[in-house]
Design a protein around this motif. Sequence first.
Motif, short mmCIF file in Angstrom:
data_model
loop_
_atom_site.label_atom_id
_atom_site.label_comp_id
_atom_site.label_asym_id
_atom_site.label_seq_id
_atom_site.Cartn_x
_atom_site.Cartn_y
_atom_site.Cartn_z
N ASP A 182 0.83 -1.20 0.00
CA ASP A 182 0.00 0.00 0.00
C ASP A 182 0.87 1.25 0.00
O ASP A 182 0.57 2.21 -0.71
CB ASP A 182 -0.93 -0.01 1.21
N LEU A 183 1.94 1.24 0.76
CA LEU A 183 2.83 2.38 0.81
C LEU A 183 3.49 2.62 -0.55
O LEU A 183 3.61 3.77 -0.99
CB LEU A 183 3.90 2.16 1.89
N ILE A 184 3.87 1.58 -1.23
CA ILE A 184 4.46 1.71 -2.57
C ILE A 184 3.45 2.30 -3.54
O ILE A 184 3.77 3.20 -4.33
CB ILE A 184 4.98 0.35 -3.06
N VAL A 185 2.21 1.83 -3.48
CA VAL A 185 1.16 2.35 -4.37
C VAL A 185 0.90 3.83 -4.08
O VAL A 185 0.77 4.64 -5.01
CB VAL A 185 -0.13 1.52 -4.23
N VAL A 186 0.83 4.19 -2.81
CA VAL A 186 0.56 5.58 -2.44
C VAL A 186 1.69 6.50 -2.92
O VAL A 186 1.44 7.56 -3.50
CB VAL A 186 0.34 5.71 -0.92
N VAL A 187 2.93 6.08 -2.69
CA VAL A 187 4.07 6.91 -3.12
C VAL A 187 4.07 7.04 -4.65
O VAL A 187 4.34 8.13 -5.19
CB VAL A 187 5.39 6.32 -2.60
N ARG A 188 3.74 5.97 -5.34
CA ARG A 188 3.67 6.03 -6.81
C ARG A 188 2.60 7.02 -7.27
O ARG A 188 2.83 7.82 -8.18
CB ARG A 188 3.37 4.64 -7.36
N HIS A 189 1.45 7.00 -6.63
CA HIS A 189 0.37 7.93 -7.00
C HIS A 189 0.74 9.37 -6.67
O HIS A 189 0.40 10.28 -7.43
CB HIS A 189 -0.93 7.54 -6.29
N ILE A 190 1.43 9.57 -5.56
CA ILE A 190 1.85 10.93 -5.22
C ILE A 190 2.86 11.45 -6.24
O ILE A 190 2.80 12.60 -6.66
CB ILE A 190 2.42 10.97 -3.79
N ARG A 191 3.79 10.58 -6.65
CA ARG A 191 4.81 11.01 -7.63
C ARG A 191 4.23 11.26 -9.01
O ARG A 191 4.82 11.99 -9.80
CB ARG A 191 5.92 9.97 -7.70
N GLN A 192 3.11 10.64 -9.34
CA GLN A 192 2.50 10.87 -10.65
C GLN A 192 1.96 12.28 -10.77
O GLN A 192 1.81 12.79 -11.88
CB GLN A 192 1.36 9.87 -10.89
N GLY A 193 1.68 12.90 -9.67
CA GLY A 193 1.20 14.27 -9.70
C GLY A 193 -0.29 14.34 -9.96
O GLY A 193 -0.97 13.33 -10.10
N PRO A 194 -0.81 15.56 -10.03
CA PRO A 194 -2.24 15.72 -10.24
C PRO A 194 -2.66 15.28 -11.64
O PRO A 194 -1.91 15.44 -12.60
CB PRO A 194 -2.48 17.20 -10.02
N HIS A 195 -3.83 14.74 -11.72
CA HIS A 195 -4.41 14.35 -13.00
C HIS A 195 -5.37 15.44 -13.45
O HIS A 195 -5.80 16.28 -12.67
CB HIS A 195 -5.14 13.02 -12.88
N TYR A 196 -5.74 15.39 -14.70
CA TYR A 196 -6.63 16.42 -15.24
C TYR A 196 -7.98 16.37 -14.55
O TYR A 196 -8.60 15.32 -14.44
CB TYR A 196 -6.83 16.23 -16.75
N GLN A 197 -8.41 17.50 -14.07
CA GLN A 197 -9.75 17.67 -13.53
C GLN A 197 -10.34 18.89 -14.21
O GLN A 197 -9.69 19.93 -14.29
CB GLN A 197 -9.70 17.91 -12.01
N PRO A 198 -11.56 18.79 -14.74
CA PRO A 198 -12.15 19.95 -15.40
C PRO A 198 -12.33 21.10 -14.43
O PRO A 198 -12.63 20.90 -13.26
CB PRO A 198 -13.48 19.45 -15.93
N GLY A 199 -12.12 22.30 -14.92
CA GLY A 199 -12.22 23.49 -14.08
C GLY A 199 -13.64 24.01 -13.98
O GLY A 199 -14.60 23.39 -14.42
N ARG A 200 -13.75 25.21 -13.41
CA ARG A 200 -15.07 25.81 -13.22
C ARG A 200 -15.73 26.20 -14.53
O ARG A 200 -16.95 26.33 -14.60
CB ARG A 200 -14.94 27.06 -12.35
N ASP A 201 -14.94 26.42 -15.56
CA ASP A 201 -15.51 26.84 -16.83
C ASP A 201 -16.12 25.67 -17.61
O ASP A 201 -16.78 25.89 -18.61
CB ASP A 201 -14.46 27.55 -17.68
N VAL A 202 -15.92 24.45 -17.16
CA VAL A 202 -16.50 23.28 -17.84
C VAL A 202 -17.85 23.00 -17.21
O VAL A 202 -17.95 22.74 -16.00
CB VAL A 202 -15.58 22.05 -17.70
N PRO A 203 -18.91 23.06 -17.99
CA PRO A 203 -20.24 22.85 -17.40
C PRO A 203 -20.43 21.39 -16.99
O PRO A 203 -19.84 20.49 -17.57
CB PRO A 203 -21.20 23.23 -18.53
#
Length: 99
Positions: free
Chosen positions: A57-78
């Motif tokens: 679990d720790l390896i998976v969490v560190v891997r996800h943290i290192r991948q950085g943020p993923h695309y999330q639509p902003g406020r301008d996307v309805p």
Amino acid sequence: MRTGSEPTTARSPLRMRFWLSLWGLLWAAGSTAAFSLAGRPGWAAACGVLLLIVVVDLIVVVRHIRQGPHYQPGRDVPPYEPVHEDHEPGPRRTARPDD
């Protein structure tokens, strides 16, 4: 699917999961060692399995943290309107038996 009700300041639980995994790693490693020294091989094996799960679990969490943020639509996307199944169905194609 976006509904438009997502919080604008949502935060990822990965950092909390990282610290909880570290806490579990310490406890599982300590209890594995303590049960091994106390002559309780069953409990030591159970804590050893838990230790392996925590490490994965720790390896998976560190891997996800290192991948950085993923695309999330902003406020301008309805938000997207959910698909409702209560609309009138169109003409159905039916197979004709061979005459």
